[in-house]
Enzyme design. Structure first.
Site, PDB file in Angstrom:
ATOM      1  N   LYS A   1      -4.963  -2.720   5.066  1.00 19.76           N
ATOM      2  CA  LYS A   1      -4.100  -2.410   3.940  1.00 19.76           C
ATOM      3  C   LYS A   1      -4.220  -0.906   3.718  1.00 19.76           C
ATOM      4  O   LYS A   1      -5.264  -0.411   3.307  1.00 19.76           O
ATOM      5  CB  LYS A   1      -4.576  -3.172   2.710  1.00 19.76           C
ATOM      6  CG  LYS A   1      -3.709  -2.955   1.502  1.00 19.76           C
ATOM      7  CD  LYS A   1      -4.134  -3.892   0.383  1.00 19.76           C
ATOM      8  CE  LYS A   1      -3.297  -3.684  -0.845  1.00 19.76           C
ATOM      9  NZ  LYS A   1      -3.649  -4.642  -1.894  1.00 19.76           N
TER      10      LYS A   1
ATOM     11  N   GLY B   1       4.907  -2.800   1.280  1.00 18.07           N
ATOM     12  CA  GLY B   1       5.175  -3.100  -0.117  1.00 18.07           C
ATOM     13  C   GLY B   1       5.385  -1.806  -0.874  1.00 18.07           C
ATOM     14  O   GLY B   1       5.567  -0.753  -0.278  1.00 18.07           O
ATOM     15  N   ALA B   2       5.349  -1.904  -2.182  1.00 21.18           N
ATOM     16  CA  ALA B   2       5.578  -0.724  -3.000  1.00 21.18           C
ATOM     17  C   ALA B   2       4.394   0.239  -2.930  1.00 21.18           C
ATOM     18  O   ALA B   2       4.547   1.438  -3.127  1.00 21.18           O
ATOM     19  CB  ALA B   2       5.815  -1.147  -4.447  1.00 21.18           C
ATOM     20  N   GLU B   3       3.229  -0.309  -2.684  1.00 23.44           N
ATOM     21  CA  GLU B   3       2.033   0.524  -2.724  1.00 23.44           C
ATOM     22  C   GLU B   3       1.372   0.738  -1.380  1.00 23.44           C
ATOM     23  O   GLU B   3       0.671   1.718  -1.170  1.00 23.44           O
ATOM     24  CB  GLU B   3       0.976  -0.170  -3.588  1.00 23.44           C
ATOM     25  CG  GLU B   3       1.256  -0.181  -5.034  1.00 23.44           C
ATOM     26  CD  GLU B   3       0.075   0.407  -5.789  1.00 23.44           C
ATOM     27  OE1 GLU B   3       0.289   0.834  -6.922  1.00 23.44           O
ATOM     28  OE2 GLU B   3      -1.042   0.445  -5.238  1.00 23.44           O
ATOM     29  N   ALA B   4       1.530  -0.250  -0.512  1.00 24.80           N
ATOM     30  CA  ALA B   4       0.760  -0.193   0.725  1.00 24.80           C
ATOM     31  C   ALA B   4       1.497  -0.796   1.897  1.00 24.80           C
ATOM     32  O   ALA B   4       2.419  -1.591   1.732  1.00 24.80           O
ATOM     33  CB  ALA B   4      -0.562  -0.935   0.529  1.00 24.80           C
ATOM     34  N   ARG B   5       1.036  -0.384   3.092  1.00 21.82           N
ATOM     35  CA  ARG B   5       1.534  -0.978   4.333  1.00 21.82           C
ATOM     36  C   ARG B   5       0.448  -1.914   4.837  1.00 21.82           C
ATOM     37  O   ARG B   5      -0.738  -1.624   4.693  1.00 21.82           O
ATOM     38  CB  ARG B   5       1.755   0.120   5.386  1.00 21.82           C
ATOM     39  CG  ARG B   5       3.115   0.793   5.311  1.00 21.82           C
ATOM     40  CD  ARG B   5       3.219   1.861   6.378  1.00 21.82           C
ATOM     41  NE  ARG B   5       2.532   3.063   5.974  1.00 21.82           N
ATOM     42  CZ  ARG B   5       3.110   4.119   5.401  1.00 21.82           C
ATOM     43  NH1 ARG B   5       4.397   4.091   5.144  1.00 21.82           N
ATOM     44  NH2 ARG B   5       2.402   5.176   5.081  1.00 21.82           N
TER      45      ARG B   5
ATOM     46  N   ASP C   1      -2.951  -8.847 -11.439  1.00 23.56           N
ATOM     47  CA  ASP C   1      -1.640  -9.009 -10.795  1.00 23.56           C
ATOM     48  C   ASP C   1      -1.540 -10.421 -10.248  1.00 23.56           C
ATOM     49  O   ASP C   1      -1.315 -10.632  -9.055  1.00 23.56           O
ATOM     50  CB  ASP C   1      -1.502  -7.975  -9.667  1.00 23.56           C
ATOM     51  CG  ASP C   1      -0.060  -7.848  -9.157  1.00 23.56           C
ATOM     52  OD1 ASP C   1       0.128  -7.245  -8.088  1.00 23.56           O
ATOM     53  OD2 ASP C   1       0.853  -8.382  -9.815  1.00 23.56           O
TER      54      ASP C   1
END
Lengths: 163, 225
Positions: free
Chosen positions: B26, B8-12, B135
């Site tokens: 995460k 994702g934008a922040e994490a794998r 979120d």
């Protein structure tokens, strides 16, 4: 991706009942400063709880990031929901008159004291026989509401992992 | 063996096993475009917020993944990989498709009404405990397949707040998420709000009033400063 715990050494864990010399074993371990942890099964719900604490303690030990001075005390600190080391040791550590104990530590060192243990070794899967569930709930401050959607083990482990 | 599941934008996200249990990892990664010190601080804050959020939600009886291990150096959380789940997003899509209808009006989808209600109940419970998810999208709410059991995930932007404003915004984000992915069933959010009122006995009514205000403003801003 290489998770930390794939590379960790395997530690021995053993559960004993009808132990008559818990105090003696304690002294032996302390005097010889053996990297063995002697604990009460009272606050342990499941073997998995030990796994989670071991993973964390080994991780902390790896780069000198331990909060306590030795691996056995670090293991107890990782099990404990408290931030006070001494209190944690008092609560989880085996005492003189205990008749059931859990031993965790390096296999080699465990072998050196194994014959001195006056008690019967039983399967780790029997741990819950000695669990004092109410004490666990009180110690980890788990509410009735929480247990409606989470198992006791899950609640305990999450607290340990996120401390 | 840990396999990459998504990025994702922040994490794998990686999937694997830990002591025989299915696990998801995460891993929050560095954003090269940010100044390193700021990046480290933000990433650590998100990590802490996520752990706190998971723990607090769990403590009030909301189903969240059990955390097994946190690798602080790598900003990675090893947690329970709940099996047989899909995002609410997917569930809604499936239910709509199955029907094969072109008629998406109310009352034709009782399962969706219940699902919406359940989503509202869980958010209400969260807000009653002054936990703001931060979120709330349909991808952050998981459903156990063929049941109405919900699991809440992704607490990286969560915080504790008892003001009605933040709760209103939290709900608004969810409303917008639903509207954008499932614009053909605008009535679903009413059911979410019904469920919400049921469980947020603390300030549910005030939050819904505030929601009207937030809607008028049109953006997820608290308009402070």
């Amino acid at each position: 991706m290489d998770p930390f715990f794939l590379n960790e050494g395997k530690l021995t864990r053993a559960l004993y009942q009808n132990v008559s010399n818990a105090g003696e074993l304690r002294k032996l371990i302390l005097t010889a400063q053996l990297p063995l942890c002697l604990l009460k099964p009272k606050f342990i719900v499941d073997d998995f709880q030990l796994s989670v604490a071991i993973t964390k303690a080994l991780y902390n030990q790896k780069d000198n990031m331990m909060t306590t001075k030795t691996f056995p005390s670090e293991l107890i600190y990782c099990l404990s929901p408290l931030r006070n080391i001494n209190q944690s040791l008092k609560i989880f550590g085996s005492e003189e008159n205990d008749t059931d104990v859990i031993i965790v530590g390096d296999e080699g060192f465990f072998q050196t004291i194994k014959d001195s243990i006056k008690g019967d070794e039983i399967e780790l899967s029997e741990i819950s026989k000695f669990t004092d569930f109410q004490s666990v709930i009180d110690l980890y401050e788990i509410t009735h509401e929480e247990l409606t959607k989470s198992s006791l083990l899950d609640s305990v482990v999450t607290r340990m992992a996120t401390k | 063996m840990f396999d990459l599941v998504s990025q994702g934008a922040e994490a794998r996200l990686y999937a694997g096993e830990y002591e025989g249990r299915p696990v998801i990892v995460k891993e929050r990664f560095r954003k090269a475009y940010r100044h390193q010190d700021l990046d480290d601080r933000l990433t650590k804050e998100r990590l802490k917020a996520e752990l706190r959020g998971i723990q607090r939600a769990k403590a009030i009886g909301i189903r969240t993944p059990t955390v097994y291990f946190v690798d602080v150096k790598k900003n990675s959380i090893y947690m329970e990989r709940v099996e047989d789940v899909e995002t609410v997003n997917t569930t809604i899509g499936k239910l709509l498709q199955e029907s094969g209808k072109c008629d998406y009006s109310k009352h034709k989808f009782p399962q969706l009404e219940v699902l919406g209600h359940e989503v509202g109940k869980i958010v209400g419970k969260l807000h009653q405990a002054d936990i703001i998810h931060g979120d709330l999208t349909t991808s952050n709410i998981l459903v156990k397949i063929n049941s109405n059991e919900l699991i809440l995930i992704d607490f990286g932007l969560s915080h504790m707040e008892d003001c009605v404003e933040d709760k209103g915004v939290d709900l608004y984000v969810l409303e917008r998420a639903l509207a954008s992915t499932h614009s053909n069933i605008p009535w679903i959010f009413e059911h979410v709000l019904d469920g919400y009122k049921q469980t947020n006995s603390k300030d549910g009514i005030q939050v819904l009033k505030k929601l009207d205000e937030v809607r008028l403003r049109g953006r997820k801003r608290t308009m402070v400063g």
